[in-house]
Design a protein around this motif. Structure first.
Motif, PDB file in Angstrom:
ATOM      1  N   PRO A 232       1.014  -1.310  -0.012  1.00  0.00           N
ATOM      2  CA  PRO A 232       0.064   0.024   0.030  1.00  0.00           C
ATOM      3  C   PRO A 232       0.917   1.184  -0.133  1.00  0.00           C
ATOM      4  CG  PRO A 232      -0.741  -1.621   1.596  1.00  0.00           C
ATOM      5  CD  PRO A 232       0.548  -2.117   1.128  1.00  0.00           C
ATOM      6  N   GLU A 233       0.458   2.294  -0.755  1.00  0.00           N
ATOM      7  CA  GLU A 233       0.929   3.451  -0.776  1.00  0.00           C
ATOM      8  C   GLU A 233       1.064   4.132   0.735  1.00  0.00           C
ATOM      9  OE1 GLU A 233       0.497   7.776  -2.813  1.00  0.00           O
ATOM     10  OE2 GLU A 233      -0.833   6.552  -3.134  1.00  0.00           O
ATOM     11  N   ALA A 234      -0.023   4.072   1.333  1.00  0.00           N
ATOM     12  CA  ALA A 234       0.073   4.415   2.854  1.00  0.00           C
ATOM     13  C   ALA A 234      -0.637   3.592   3.602  1.00  0.00           C
ATOM     14  CB  ALA A 234      -1.010   5.845   2.966  1.00  0.00           C
ATOM     15  N   ILE A 235      -0.092   3.473   4.953  1.00  0.00           N
ATOM     16  CA  ILE A 235      -0.668   2.565   5.981  1.00  0.00           C
ATOM     17  C   ILE A 235      -0.798   3.310   7.252  1.00  0.00           C
ATOM     18  CG2 ILE A 235      -0.370   0.335   7.206  1.00  0.00           C
ATOM     19  CD1 ILE A 235       1.571  -0.640   5.029  1.00  0.00           C
ATOM     20  N   SER A 236      -1.873   3.114   7.791  1.00  0.00           N
ATOM     21  CA  SER A 236      -1.972   3.634   9.126  1.00  0.00           C
ATOM     22  C   SER A 236      -2.839   2.783  10.253  1.00  0.00           C
ATOM     23  CB  SER A 236      -2.930   4.921   8.943  1.00  0.00           C
ATOM     24  OG  SER A 236      -3.281   5.596  10.236  1.00  0.00           O
ATOM     25  N   ILE A 253     -19.156  -4.655  13.422  1.00  0.00           N
ATOM     26  CA  ILE A 253     -20.277  -5.028  12.414  1.00  0.00           C
ATOM     27  C   ILE A 253     -20.755  -3.559  11.469  1.00  0.00           C
ATOM     28  CG2 ILE A 253     -22.827  -5.336  12.215  1.00  0.00           C
ATOM     29  CD1 ILE A 253     -22.410  -7.306  14.794  1.00  0.00           C
ATOM     30  N   GLN A 254     -20.881  -2.599  12.087  1.00  0.00           N
ATOM     31  CA  GLN A 254     -21.397  -1.363  11.419  1.00  0.00           C
ATOM     32  C   GLN A 254     -20.125  -0.899  10.449  1.00  0.00           C
ATOM     33  OE1 GLN A 254     -22.854   1.844  13.873  1.00  0.00           O
ATOM     34  NE2 GLN A 254     -22.697   3.172  12.209  1.00  0.00           N
ATOM     35  N   ILE A 255     -18.724  -1.053  10.882  1.00  0.00           N
ATOM     36  CA  ILE A 255     -17.780  -0.790  10.007  1.00  0.00           C
ATOM     37  C   ILE A 255     -17.811  -1.699   8.540  1.00  0.00           C
ATOM     38  CG2 ILE A 255     -15.329  -1.038   9.571  1.00  0.00           C
ATOM     39  CD1 ILE A 255     -14.850  -0.353  12.616  1.00  0.00           C
ATOM     40  N   ILE A 256     -17.969  -2.923   8.888  1.00  0.00           N
ATOM     41  CA  ILE A 256     -18.291  -3.865   7.621  1.00  0.00           C
ATOM     42  C   ILE A 256     -19.503  -3.670   6.940  1.00  0.00           C
ATOM     43  CG2 ILE A 256     -18.172  -6.188   7.046  1.00  0.00           C
ATOM     44  CD1 ILE A 256     -15.545  -5.171   7.974  1.00  0.00           C
ATOM     45  N   GLN A 257     -20.534  -3.456   7.506  1.00  0.00           N
ATOM     46  CA  GLN A 257     -21.919  -3.258   6.901  1.00  0.00           C
ATOM     47  C   GLN A 257     -21.657  -2.012   6.041  1.00  0.00           C
ATOM     48  OE1 GLN A 257     -24.645  -3.715   9.919  1.00  0.00           O
ATOM     49  NE2 GLN A 257     -24.706  -5.925   9.392  1.00  0.00           N
ATOM     50  N   MET A 258     -21.148  -1.005   6.503  1.00  0.00           N
ATOM     51  CA  MET A 258     -20.983   0.419   5.727  1.00  0.00           C
ATOM     52  C   MET A 258     -19.980   0.268   4.754  1.00  0.00           C
ATOM     53  SD  MET A 258     -21.351   3.458   8.773  1.00  0.00           S
ATOM     54  CE  MET A 258     -21.450   4.548   7.446  1.00  0.00           C
ATOM     55  N   GLY A 259     -19.351  -0.749   4.530  1.00  0.00           N
ATOM     56  CA  GLY A 259     -18.500  -1.126   3.255  1.00  0.00           C
ATOM     57  C   GLY A 259     -17.151  -0.387   3.471  1.00  0.00           C
ATOM     58  N   VAL A 260     -16.712  -0.056   4.661  1.00  0.00           N
ATOM     59  CA  VAL A 260     -15.266   0.550   4.791  1.00  0.00           C
ATOM     60  C   VAL A 260     -14.407  -0.674   4.300  1.00  0.00           C
ATOM     61  CG1 VAL A 260     -13.873   1.739   6.310  1.00  0.00           C
ATOM     62  CG2 VAL A 260     -16.239   1.987   6.654  1.00  0.00           C
ATOM     63  N   PRO A 261     -13.336  -0.079   3.434  1.00  0.00           N
ATOM     64  CA  PRO A 261     -12.432  -1.151   2.873  1.00  0.00           C
ATOM     65  C   PRO A 261     -11.239  -1.388   3.923  1.00  0.00           C
ATOM     66  CG  PRO A 261     -12.079   0.754   1.779  1.00  0.00           C
ATOM     67  CD  PRO A 261     -13.230   0.938   2.630  1.00  0.00           C
ATOM     68  N   ILE A 262     -11.805  -1.729   5.401  1.00  0.00           N
ATOM     69  CA  ILE A 262     -10.570  -1.534   6.317  1.00  0.00           C
ATOM     70  C   ILE A 262      -9.594  -2.795   5.998  1.00  0.00           C
ATOM     71  CG2 ILE A 262     -12.062  -3.185   7.754  1.00  0.00           C
ATOM     72  CD1 ILE A 262     -10.913  -1.328  10.113  1.00  0.00           C
ATOM     73  N   GLU A 293      -6.206  -1.545  11.090  1.00  0.00           N
ATOM     74  CA  GLU A 293      -5.127  -1.224  10.023  1.00  0.00           C
ATOM     75  C   GLU A 293      -5.800  -0.583   8.679  1.00  0.00           C
ATOM     76  OE1 GLU A 293      -1.009  -2.352   9.962  1.00  0.00           O
ATOM     77  OE2 GLU A 293      -1.338  -3.212   7.925  1.00  0.00           O
ATOM     78  N   PHE A 294      -5.281   0.430   8.276  1.00  0.00           N
ATOM     79  CA  PHE A 294      -5.966   1.104   6.805  1.00  0.00           C
ATOM     80  C   PHE A 294      -4.937   0.998   5.808  1.00  0.00           C
ATOM     81  CE2 PHE A 294      -7.725   3.122  10.856  1.00  0.00           C
ATOM     82  CZ  PHE A 294      -8.962   2.416  10.595  1.00  0.00           C
ATOM     83  N   LYS A 302      -6.883   8.254   5.009  1.00  0.00           N
ATOM     84  CA  LYS A 302      -7.394   9.453   6.096  1.00  0.00           C
ATOM     85  C   LYS A 302      -8.824   9.567   6.264  1.00  0.00           C
ATOM     86  CE  LYS A 302      -7.031  14.424   6.768  1.00  0.00           C
ATOM     87  NZ  LYS A 302      -8.551  14.755   6.985  1.00  0.00           N
ATOM     88  N   GLU A 303      -9.357   9.163   4.976  1.00  0.00           N
ATOM     89  CA  GLU A 303     -10.880   9.098   4.947  1.00  0.00           C
ATOM     90  C   GLU A 303     -11.712   7.993   5.778  1.00  0.00           C
ATOM     91  OE1 GLU A 303     -14.725   9.013   1.707  1.00  0.00           O
ATOM     92  OE2 GLU A 303     -12.574   9.053   1.070  1.00  0.00           O
ATOM     93  N   GLN A 304     -10.940   6.740   5.536  1.00  0.00           N
ATOM     94  CA  GLN A 304     -11.204   5.545   6.265  1.00  0.00           C
ATOM     95  C   GLN A 304     -11.127   5.878   7.659  1.00  0.00           C
ATOM     96  OE1 GLN A 304      -9.356   1.844   4.819  1.00  0.00           O
ATOM     97  NE2 GLN A 304      -8.764   3.126   2.846  1.00  0.00           N
ATOM     98  N   ALA A 305     -10.142   6.027   8.140  1.00  0.00           N
ATOM     99  CA  ALA A 305      -9.633   6.339   9.672  1.00  0.00           C
ATOM    100  C   ALA A 305     -10.855   7.210  10.332  1.00  0.00           C
ATOM    101  CB  ALA A 305      -8.403   6.667   9.709  1.00  0.00           C
ATOM    102  N   GLU A 306     -11.047   8.357   9.892  1.00  0.00           N
ATOM    103  CA  GLU A 306     -11.965   9.391  10.160  1.00  0.00           C
ATOM    104  C   GLU A 306     -13.349   8.707  10.341  1.00  0.00           C
ATOM    105  OE1 GLU A 306     -11.677  12.574   7.296  1.00  0.00           O
ATOM    106  OE2 GLU A 306      -9.857  13.496   8.512  1.00  0.00           O
ATOM    107  N   LEU A 307     -13.829   7.968   9.177  1.00  0.00           N
ATOM    108  CA  LEU A 307     -15.082   7.525   9.338  1.00  0.00           C
ATOM    109  C   LEU A 307     -15.207   6.372  10.434  1.00  0.00           C
ATOM    110  CD1 LEU A 307     -18.027   6.795   8.435  1.00  0.00           C
ATOM    111  CD2 LEU A 307     -17.230   5.538   6.485  1.00  0.00           C
TER     112      LEU A 307
END
Length: 476
Positions: A232-236, A253-262, A293-294, A302-307
């Motif tokens: 990955p270009e960036a890892i957090s 559960i909510q993270i996965i159901q909202m489609g966050v590509p964690i 991890e993102f 940054k967007e994933q982590a904030e959400l």
């Protein structure tokens, strides 16, 4: 499952087959010092990380250095109808390596070469003894990595044989999705190849998928071709504490159901956090914890982590802390991967009866919370970790290995946990495999018709039942 079935899990049935001196002589003649009958070597290859004890070791250990070595050892064993048990690094947890019917162990750890890196095609072909850390070290200069990471530094061959996964599975899948092709030595000593480096195929039966997860019962894997991914270009990475386990799970559960590509989301209960702190000299808050991890571009990370931070706050998450440097991330994940040994260290002299199950993500909270409640009600020390992004969690029950009552209590909890997972539409094992410990649960999960089909495949490919016999299911 009734009491006799639970009792079977406490100690496997042992039906040792005679190993003729003529076979040992032939192995020593062909392999010289690479065939050992020393007691210490045999005992090392006759145990794994399961809680089983008092199982006789194999009669001999052959250290293979090539596919030809494996094929020769299997052919010699087949002539005498003697069992063959493949051995990688011995990190399995469900009794896969135990010589319950005697026989010889074929150790492939010296088959540890990375054979071909096809960076343009995002594939690599390796011998089975290559470990996941070794592989990633060898290909680091290509800008690619292999994402499957069970807690131990397992061998790629063993990972394919048990259909392993690990912390990255929520984004990158398991060995089932990442193995493209295999070289396998069959029960007759023939060398066959399955699959190709192409990303897909509709040519014939999918023998690769048949061998992945077969736990050495259909053949010995001698080469593996797997997918690679761009680094990955960036890892957090971040940790977040929660007031209780249910809140942490519902956040996931909510993270996965909202489609966050964690890329990773690991649950660690308070007991495990305490053990990990002591073992790895960390100072994590001793509360239920999500370790995340993102991966992606700087903007997407940054967007994933904030959400995710916003979602965590809705579920009572607090102390959201970032591991901002590669060294901090490595330290956190190294500590997570040592959670099993940290748990053992928390009760010196103990053994862990471990179990894993996987359920649909919507049922995860019920499965985890009820399993914890039962363990606490029975007073059995435990630790809990989970690759909860894909509904997979692990319980380790810490017992005095000499206490029959403690062992029985832990097996009772294991029985309840797995049956609950099955009732919720899940599976008896998400990644450890069946081995010895979950044979009865597999019958409950699949039904007798499916087991009969597996038996038919086994009998067709291994008519004399020499390939790691007594594992996954009983032949009759």
């Amino acid at each position: 499952m009734n009491a006799p079935a639970i009792a079977q899990q406490l100690q496997p049935e042992i039906h040792q087959r005679a190993v003729p001196p003529a076979l040992i002589d032939a192995l020593k003649s062909r392999f010289g010092e690479r065939c050992s009958t020393a007691q210490a070597v045999r005992e090392q290859h006759g145990r794994d990380e399961s809680a089983y004890t008092n199982v006789p070791p194999p009669a001999a250990v052959v250290f293979a250095e090539s596919t030809a070595d494996v094929a020769l050892a299997v052919r010699l064993a087949a002539e005498h109808r003697v069992p063959v048990i493949p051995f990688g690094v011995g990190s399995s947890l469900e009794g896969h390596l135990l010589a319950v019917q005697g026989g010889i162990s074929v150790d492939v750890s010296r088959m540890n070469r990375v054979l071909t890196v096809n960076a343009e095609d995002l594939t690599v072909t390796v011998q089975p003894g290559v470990t996941r850390k070794q592989l990633n070290d060898d290909i680091r200069s290509t800008g690619l990595f292999f994402p499957i990471d069970p807690g131990a530094d397992a061998s790629i061959g063993g990972m394919a044989a048990t259909r392993a996964s690990g912390t990255n599975a929520v984004r990158y899948g398991t060995m089932r999705e990442n193995v493209l092709a295999l070289e396998v030595v069959t029960a007759s000593g023939e060398v066959i190849r399955t699959g190709t480096r192409a990303k897909k195929s509709s040519a014939g039966y999918d023998l690769t998928r048949l061998m992945v997860g077969s736990e050495g019962t259909l053949g010995v894997i001698t080469e593996v071709t797997v997918k690679l991914y761009p680094l990955p270009e960036a890892i957090s990475a971040a940790t977040c504490s929660f007031p209780n386990i249910e809140a942490a799970v519902r956040c996931t559960i909510q993270i996965i159901q909202m489609g966050v590509p964690i890329a990773r989301v690991e649950l660690i209960d308070a007991n495990t956090v305490r053990a990990v702190n002591a073992h790895s000299k960390l100072s994590l808050r001793e509360e239920p914890l999500l370790l995340m991890e993102f991966h992606g571009s700087p903007a997407s990370v940054k967007e994933q982590a904030e959400l995710v931070q916003e979602i965590a706050g809705e579920h009572g998450g607090q102390a959201f802390e970032w591991a901002s440097t590669p060294e901090e991330r490595t330290r956190l994940w190294a500590a997570r991967h040592m959670a099993y040994f940290a748990g053992l260290q928390s009760r010196p002299g103990s053994r862990a009866i471990t179990t894993d199950a996987c359920v649909p993500i919507s049922q995860l909270a019920t499965a985890v919370v009820e399993s914890v409640r039962e363990a606490e009600a029975l007073g059995v020390p435990y630790f809990l970790v989970g690759h909860v992004g894909d509904g997979n969690f692990h319980m380790g029950y810490l017992i005095d290995p000499d206490s029959a009552s403690e062992r029985a209590a832990a097996e009772k909890l294991n029985h309840q946990l797995v049956n609950r997972a099955l009732a919720l539409g899940g599976t008896c094992t998400g990644e450890h495999g069946v081995g010895l410990h979950k044979m009865d649960f597999l019958v409950s999960e699949t039904g007798s018709g499916a087991i009969d089909m597996m038996r038919a495949i086994k009998q067709a490919l291994d008519p004399h039942n020499i390939m790691n016999p007594g594992k996954i299911f009983a032949l009759n």
